[in-house]
Design a protein around this motif. Structure first.
Motif, PDB file in Angstrom:
ATOM      1  N   ASP A  94      68.577  27.248  40.897  1.00 24.79           N
ATOM      2  CA  ASP A  94      67.646  27.616  41.952  1.00 24.79           C
ATOM      3  C   ASP A  94      66.856  28.848  41.502  1.00 24.79           C
ATOM      4  OD1 ASP A  94      69.365  29.772  42.218  1.00 24.79           O
ATOM      5  OD2 ASP A  94      70.170  29.159  44.156  1.00 24.79           O
ATOM      6  N   ALA A  95      65.954  29.328  42.353  1.00 23.34           N
ATOM      7  CA  ALA A  95      65.085  30.442  41.970  1.00 23.34           C
ATOM      8  C   ALA A  95      65.878  31.698  41.616  1.00 23.34           C
ATOM      9  CB  ALA A  95      64.104  30.733  43.101  1.00 23.34           C
ATOM     10  N   ARG A  96      66.989  31.914  42.314  1.00 22.17           N
ATOM     11  CA  ARG A  96      67.823  33.092  42.053  1.00 22.17           C
ATOM     12  C   ARG A  96      68.389  33.058  40.640  1.00 22.17           C
ATOM     13  NH1 ARG A  96      73.652  33.841  42.915  1.00 22.17           N
ATOM     14  NH2 ARG A  96      73.686  31.630  43.426  1.00 22.17           N
ATOM     15  N   LEU A  97      69.070  31.966  40.293  1.00 22.56           N
ATOM     16  CA  LEU A  97      69.659  31.863  38.958  1.00 22.56           C
ATOM     17  C   LEU A  97      68.603  31.647  37.883  1.00 22.56           C
ATOM     18  CD1 LEU A  97      72.945  29.838  39.598  1.00 22.56           C
ATOM     19  CD2 LEU A  97      72.674  32.295  39.271  1.00 22.56           C
ATOM     20  N   ALA A  98      67.462  31.062  38.266  1.00 20.77           N
ATOM     21  CA  ALA A  98      66.377  30.889  37.294  1.00 20.77           C
ATOM     22  C   ALA A  98      65.868  32.245  36.826  1.00 20.77           C
ATOM     23  CB  ALA A  98      65.243  30.076  37.909  1.00 20.77           C
ATOM     24  N   TRP A  99      65.749  33.208  37.746  1.00 20.89           N
ATOM     25  CA  TRP A  99      65.309  34.544  37.338  1.00 20.89           C
ATOM     26  C   TRP A  99      66.344  35.176  36.421  1.00 20.89           C
ATOM     27  CZ3 TRP A  99      66.781  39.645  37.399  1.00 20.89           C
ATOM     28  CH2 TRP A  99      65.785  40.576  37.088  1.00 20.89           C
ATOM     29  N   ALA A 102      64.586  45.865  34.476  1.00 18.63           N
ATOM     30  CA  ALA A 102      63.790  44.901  35.239  1.00 18.63           C
ATOM     31  C   ALA A 102      64.528  44.610  36.534  1.00 18.63           C
ATOM     32  CB  ALA A 102      63.590  43.604  34.451  1.00 18.63           C
ATOM     33  N   GLU A 103      63.789  44.256  37.559  1.00 22.33           N
ATOM     34  CA  GLU A 103      64.426  43.857  38.814  1.00 22.33           C
ATOM     35  C   GLU A 103      63.458  42.995  39.612  1.00 22.33           C
ATOM     36  OE1 GLU A 103      65.533  47.286  41.040  1.00 22.33           O
ATOM     37  OE2 GLU A 103      63.481  48.034  41.266  1.00 22.33           O
ATOM     38  N   THR A 104      64.017  42.299  40.599  1.00 24.94           N
ATOM     39  CA  THR A 104      63.184  41.456  41.452  1.00 24.94           C
ATOM     40  C   THR A 104      63.816  41.355  42.827  1.00 24.94           C
ATOM     41  OG1 THR A 104      62.007  39.341  41.552  1.00 24.94           O
ATOM     42  CG2 THR A 104      64.327  39.254  40.939  1.00 24.94           C
ATOM     43  N   ILE A 105      63.010  40.977  43.788  1.00 23.70           N
ATOM     44  CA  ILE A 105      63.485  40.575  45.101  1.00 23.70           C
ATOM     45  C   ILE A 105      62.812  39.241  45.377  1.00 23.70           C
ATOM     46  CG2 ILE A 105      61.714  41.988  46.236  1.00 23.70           C
ATOM     47  CD1 ILE A 105      63.765  42.345  48.562  1.00 23.70           C
ATOM     48  N   LEU A 106      63.613  38.213  45.633  1.00 26.59           N
ATOM     49  CA  LEU A 106      63.065  36.865  45.716  1.00 26.59           C
ATOM     50  C   LEU A 106      63.748  36.047  46.794  1.00 26.59           C
ATOM     51  CD1 LEU A 106      65.336  34.902  44.200  1.00 26.59           C
ATOM     52  CD2 LEU A 106      64.404  36.008  42.179  1.00 26.59           C
ATOM     53  N   ALA A 107      63.068  34.998  47.210  1.00 27.95           N
ATOM     54  CA  ALA A 107      63.601  34.080  48.216  1.00 27.95           C
ATOM     55  C   ALA A 107      64.114  32.826  47.529  1.00 27.95           C
ATOM     56  CB  ALA A 107      62.524  33.723  49.232  1.00 27.95           C
ATOM     57  N   ALA A 108      65.301  32.371  47.933  1.00 26.73           N
ATOM     58  CA  ALA A 108      65.883  31.141  47.390  1.00 26.73           C
ATOM     59  C   ALA A 108      66.828  30.556  48.422  1.00 26.73           C
ATOM     60  CB  ALA A 108      66.627  31.408  46.079  1.00 26.73           C
ATOM     61  N   GLN A 157      68.299  40.201  45.761  1.00 25.47           N
ATOM     62  CA  GLN A 157      67.860  41.178  44.781  1.00 25.47           C
ATOM     63  C   GLN A 157      68.644  40.964  43.495  1.00 25.47           C
ATOM     64  OE1 GLN A 157      67.034  45.280  45.924  1.00 25.47           O
ATOM     65  NE2 GLN A 157      67.605  44.793  48.037  1.00 25.47           N
ATOM     66  N   ALA A 158      67.982  41.178  42.377  1.00 27.44           N
ATOM     67  CA  ALA A 158      68.645  41.058  41.077  1.00 27.44           C
ATOM     68  C   ALA A 158      68.038  42.092  40.135  1.00 27.44           C
ATOM     69  CB  ALA A 158      68.474  39.650  40.513  1.00 27.44           C
ATOM     70  N   LEU A 159      68.840  42.572  39.189  1.00 23.56           N
ATOM     71  CA  LEU A 159      68.362  43.604  38.287  1.00 23.56           C
ATOM     72  C   LEU A 159      69.029  43.507  36.920  1.00 23.56           C
ATOM     73  CD1 LEU A 159      70.013  46.965  39.428  1.00 23.56           C
ATOM     74  CD2 LEU A 159      70.388  44.837  40.643  1.00 23.56           C
ATOM     75  N   VAL A 160      68.321  44.008  35.927  1.00 26.20           N
ATOM     76  CA  VAL A 160      68.811  44.051  34.549  1.00 26.20           C
ATOM     77  C   VAL A 160      69.020  45.515  34.180  1.00 26.20           C
ATOM     78  CG1 VAL A 160      68.370  43.429  32.152  1.00 26.20           C
ATOM     79  CG2 VAL A 160      67.434  42.016  34.003  1.00 26.20           C
ATOM     80  N   ILE A 201      61.283  49.620  40.996  1.00 27.15           N
ATOM     81  CA  ILE A 201      60.319  48.638  40.497  1.00 27.15           C
ATOM     82  C   ILE A 201      59.843  47.740  41.632  1.00 27.15           C
ATOM     83  CG2 ILE A 201      59.985  46.689  38.917  1.00 27.15           C
ATOM     84  CD1 ILE A 201      62.052  48.028  37.065  1.00 27.15           C
ATOM     85  N   ASN A 202      60.768  47.288  42.464  1.00 29.17           N
ATOM     86  CA  ASN A 202      60.390  46.454  43.602  1.00 29.17           C
ATOM     87  C   ASN A 202      59.445  47.188  44.541  1.00 29.17           C
ATOM     88  OD1 ASN A 202      61.956  44.251  42.803  1.00 29.17           O
ATOM     89  ND2 ASN A 202      63.744  44.963  43.917  1.00 29.17           N
ATOM     90  N   LEU A 203      59.719  48.468  44.800  1.00 30.64           N
ATOM     91  CA  LEU A 203      58.860  49.256  45.680  1.00 30.64           C
ATOM     92  C   LEU A 203      57.462  49.411  45.092  1.00 30.64           C
ATOM     93  CD1 LEU A 203      61.386  51.995  46.841  1.00 30.64           C
ATOM     94  CD2 LEU A 203      60.207  50.357  48.318  1.00 30.64           C
ATOM     95  N   ALA A 204      57.396  49.597  43.775  1.00 29.62           N
ATOM     96  CA  ALA A 204      56.089  49.753  43.123  1.00 29.62           C
ATOM     97  C   ALA A 204      55.282  48.450  43.167  1.00 29.62           C
ATOM     98  CB  ALA A 204      56.277  50.203  41.677  1.00 29.62           C
ATOM     99  N   GLN A 205      55.980  47.320  43.042  1.00 31.25           N
ATOM    100  CA  GLN A 205      55.287  46.029  43.034  1.00 31.25           C
ATOM    101  C   GLN A 205      54.896  45.555  44.428  1.00 31.25           C
ATOM    102  OE1 GLN A 205      58.064  43.592  40.892  1.00 31.25           O
ATOM    103  NE2 GLN A 205      57.270  44.221  38.895  1.00 31.25           N
ATOM    104  N   ARG A 206      55.681  45.933  45.449  1.00 31.42           N
ATOM    105  CA  ARG A 206      55.370  45.629  46.846  1.00 31.42           C
ATOM    106  C   ARG A 206      54.998  44.156  47.060  1.00 31.42           C
ATOM    107  NH1 ARG A 206      55.130  50.020  49.964  1.00 31.42           N
ATOM    108  NH2 ARG A 206      54.945  52.037  48.932  1.00 31.42           N
ATOM    109  N   SER A 207      55.872  43.282  46.639  1.00 29.38           N
ATOM    110  CA  SER A 207      55.618  41.847  46.812  1.00 29.38           C
ATOM    111  C   SER A 207      55.734  41.463  48.282  1.00 29.38           C
ATOM    112  CB  SER A 207      56.625  41.031  45.999  1.00 29.38           C
ATOM    113  OG  SER A 207      57.929  41.145  46.570  1.00 29.38           O
ATOM    114  N   GLU A 208      55.219  40.286  48.616  1.00 29.49           N
ATOM    115  CA  GLU A 208      55.310  39.802  49.985  1.00 29.49           C
ATOM    116  C   GLU A 208      56.769  39.579  50.385  1.00 29.49           C
ATOM    117  OE1 GLU A 208      54.770  39.012  53.692  1.00 29.49           O
ATOM    118  OE2 GLU A 208      53.146  39.707  52.382  1.00 29.49           O
TER     119      GLU A 208
END
Length: 233
Positions: A12-17, A147-153, A159-162, A182-189
């Motif tokens: 899924d999108a979580r494990l894909a990232w 690296a890090e992300t916040i994503l919907a799945a 949230q995930a980070l390296v 990083i997530n705060l700087a990117q301010r994704s939807e």
């Protein structure tokens, strides 16, 4: 690989990232592997040639062995019964994936394994809870977030980070610990969606404390911080 390629391999999108962050041709150690979907996909994709699937419980590990054998990958993916990394000797170059666990559990695993503090080891983490506490621990111990992300799945937000050890501690604000610099700087939807949901939850906590005559300073502070993020987006 593209995200849709990872999807075709059962992620899924979580494990894909998580899979997308793994370096090519390093040993992958998947802690809490469950059905071994992640190491199987990584080997099938050709991104890595060797992986270790580890779990603390016998039944999930047996299921992992069945799935690995069904994919004809028993020669490339070994399985280890281990509480975290306790039974695993880390190679000089390794990417360690720890997904779907509480941040406090991840901290406990890291505290028990001093060899994580070596140049060739990276951790790809997807904590389910206690994310701020995990980030604070990483900062105090000198693990840099690469690296890090916040994503919907699957209807949830993750949230995930390296991270990798540098030995240089640093400090985090309340929002940096909870949401990531990083997530705060990117301010994704997705980040803004998460902040709106968290703000609504914390407002309920605040109102409940007000009604009970209890101190709600923590909730009030976080509501204001959430509002600042939303207003500046």
């Amino acid at each position: 690989m593209m995200e849709q390629d990872w999807k075709s391999l059962g992620l899924d999108a979580r494990l894909a990232w998580v899979a997308s962050q793994v370096r090519s041709d390093v040993c992958v150690i998947d802690v809490g592997t469950d059905h071994a979907r992640l190491p199987i996909a990584l080997v099938q994709s050709g991104k890595t040639q060797q992986a270790i699937a580890a779990d603390v419980a016998k039944q999930p590990l047996q299921q992992a062995q069945i799935h690995i054998a069904a994919a004809n990958l028993s020669a490339q993916i070994s399985t280890i019964l281990s509480d975290g990394l306790a039974q695993i000797k880390l190679p000089e170059q390794a990417d360690i994936t720890i997904c779907g666990m509480g941040g406090d559990t991840i901290v406990r695993m890291m505290q028990a394994q001093a060899s994580l503090k070596q140049a060739g080891v990276r951790l790809i983490l997807q904590p389910q809870t206690e994310i701020a506490a995990l980030r604070q621990y990483l900062a105090q111990q000198g693990f840099e977030v690469e690296a890090e992300t916040i994503l919907a799945a699957e209807g949830r937000i993750y949230q995930a980070l390296v991270v990798q050890f540098t030995g240089r501690p640093y400090s985090l604000s309340l929002m940096e610990a909870e949401l990531g610099s990083i997530n705060l700087a990117q301010r994704s939807e997705v980040l803004l969606q998460y902040v709106r949901k968290r703000q609504a939850v914390v407002k309920k906590w605040q109102q409940a404390k007000f009604k009970a005559g209890q101190d709600a300073a923590w909730e009030t502070e976080f509501i204001l911080l959430y509002q600042q993020i939303l207003q500046s987006s």
